[in-house]
Design a protein around this motif. Sequence first.
Motif, PDB file in Angstrom:
ATOM      1  N   GLU A 433      79.675  48.248  53.766  1.00 39.40           N
ATOM      2  CA  GLU A 433      79.494  49.350  52.825  1.00 39.40           C
ATOM      3  C   GLU A 433      78.021  49.738  52.770  1.00 39.40           C
ATOM      4  O   GLU A 433      77.131  48.980  53.174  1.00 39.40           O
ATOM      5  CB  GLU A 433      79.972  48.926  51.430  1.00 39.40           C
ATOM      6  N   PHE A 434      77.762  50.942  52.244  1.00 42.35           N
ATOM      7  CA  PHE A 434      76.376  51.341  52.048  1.00 42.35           C
ATOM      8  C   PHE A 434      75.788  50.557  50.886  1.00 42.35           C
ATOM      9  O   PHE A 434      76.388  50.457  49.807  1.00 42.35           O
ATOM     10  CB  PHE A 434      76.274  52.842  51.774  1.00 42.35           C
ATOM     11  N   GLY A 436      72.858  49.632  47.955  1.00 48.32           N
ATOM     12  CA  GLY A 436      72.064  50.372  46.996  1.00 48.32           C
ATOM     13  C   GLY A 436      71.279  49.432  46.122  1.00 48.32           C
ATOM     14  O   GLY A 436      71.346  48.206  46.281  1.00 48.32           O
ATOM     15  N   ASN A 446      69.501  56.606  45.027  1.00 46.85           N
ATOM     16  CA  ASN A 446      70.545  56.253  45.982  1.00 46.85           C
ATOM     17  C   ASN A 446      70.017  56.045  47.388  1.00 46.85           C
ATOM     18  O   ASN A 446      68.933  56.507  47.760  1.00 46.85           O
ATOM     19  CB  ASN A 446      71.608  57.352  46.020  1.00 46.85           C
ATOM     20  N   ASN A 447      70.828  55.362  48.159  1.00 52.37           N
ATOM     21  CA  ASN A 447      70.637  55.194  49.595  1.00 52.37           C
ATOM     22  C   ASN A 447      70.761  56.576  50.250  1.00 52.37           C
ATOM     23  O   ASN A 447      71.828  57.192  50.214  1.00 52.37           O
ATOM     24  CB  ASN A 447      71.728  54.244  50.107  1.00 52.37           C
ATOM     25  N   GLY A 450      73.524  56.888  52.936  1.00 56.30           N
ATOM     26  CA  GLY A 450      74.850  56.879  52.342  1.00 56.30           C
ATOM     27  C   GLY A 450      75.192  58.202  51.681  1.00 56.30           C
ATOM     28  O   GLY A 450      76.311  58.718  51.826  1.00 56.30           O
ATOM     29  N   GLU A 503      77.646  52.047  44.737  1.00 51.10           N
ATOM     30  CA  GLU A 503      76.536  51.666  45.614  1.00 51.10           C
ATOM     31  C   GLU A 503      75.517  50.912  44.766  1.00 51.10           C
ATOM     32  O   GLU A 503      74.725  51.517  44.047  1.00 51.10           O
ATOM     33  CB  GLU A 503      75.934  52.947  46.219  1.00 51.10           C
TER      34      GLU A 503
END
Length: 517
Positions: A433-434, A436, A446-447, A450, A503
């Motif tokens: 998963e992305f 964070g 946030n990323n 992503g 995230e």
Amino acid sequence: MKKKILLKLGHLTGCIVVMCLLSASIYAQTSITGTVREKDGTGLVGVNVVVKGTSNGTITDVEGRYTIVASPSDILVFSFVGYISQEIGVGNRSTIDIELEADITTLQEIVVTGYGGEKKADLMGAVAVVDMKPLINNSTGNPMQGLQGRVAGLYIEKNGGSPNGENSRILIRGSNTLGNTDPLYVIDGVPTKRPEVFQSLPASSIESVQILKDASAASIYGSRASNGVIIVTTKDGGGRGEDLSITINHSTSILSTKPQRVKMLNAEERGRVLWEGAVNDKTNPNANTNIYSYDWNEDYDNPILNKVNITPYLGGDPTVPAGDTDWQDESYETATLSSTDVSIAAGSANSSLLINFGYVKNTGTFVYTGYDRFSTRINANTRFYKNRLKLGINAEISSSSETLGSNDLGNSPNTAQAITLAPTIPVYTTTGEFAGPLGAGYSDRNNPVGMQYRNRWDDLGKSLIFGNVYVEAELVKNLIFKSSLGYDYSTALNKNIELAFQEGFLGRQVNSLLKAN
């Protein structure tokens, strides 16, 4: 031993001689002043004065005077639109006055100014005629970008959010006008204030571009011309007998942002900077060990850092190991920009036809961005009654699709996160998963990779139909009546898909879809 000493002395003497020569060349530079005039003795304002082969340059003031630093071996280049350039060697002079001659070749050009054309030499206003050859070789597929640096006093204001400069605009007299500063575009006689119509034209289909710079253009086109006028004439099939010609133009460019990127700190370097800030403030750098802990001598007067320790997992979550991420490397990629257009032209003694198909694709340097545009143009005309009656059509249809850079949950651009996000945050978790921000000490940002991925289906679609049909009749010799019916239609659909996700400690709970015209 004596020979070695002599060699060393000889080497030292050579260095001294070289340094003296360099010093002499530096101190030989002097200030050169002068005046640039027209043939009647009037000073010319705005003349470019440049030391040949260098970026050292200046322009003349309202009285035609200039000052520039140069050495005796330099050559000064004097250039101005509509005048023949001159190159003058400096020599031992400190004053150089010159007289520029008008370029008769350019003054004989026929310039379209409104309802007709006239010689450039007869014009009272400021008019620029654009050389079309560099525009045809412009790989962006955007003729507006091709004008950059080719017309004195014209500036291209580019919106960096668009991969292909689709949201750019032209400023002819700067941005000091209140309200809309866009010039008026007149394309084959049809006026519009929308720059995207000009931007969508394939450069190979443009016959000529003239720019009316001063406010006198308002006497022809009204108040809409107060910011200047750009007159565009497109090609027709020409008179080629019964011949059919097919022309294909293609160009591809490689785009990279690496030369413009900001040098970033890695995870350990960022920890060292945070430690230095805490020590300078006389606060305990180990008060918060959620991200870093430090091995140091704890002497604020003479601090010594032995080691920066990075907390192995974000927020203690074993699926999110601390990273050493360069977010610019992760967020930007090498892109390709390609432009292809095909022109089919045919003509007879009384008729001509030009059909142009164009395609532009830009894959975007920011991840999950891109731009595509298809365009078609038809120019046709035919003559009757011994060429005294002419019917014609000029029409363009264009459709584009664009995926732009998006924002994070706090509405901050992802391009900003690519610079400011902590390097200790990894791009992905161990589960794929992305990742964070997680745990204390991290910002609520946030990323960027992503967020771009989640917005990869967002799309700004634009379509336009622009053109005219016309009839032209020669009532008596040299008296021509022309009636034209123009059409300017455009539509835009913005699709924005917001996916639910989690995230780190940031997320969105529901999916949503927004479509707006």
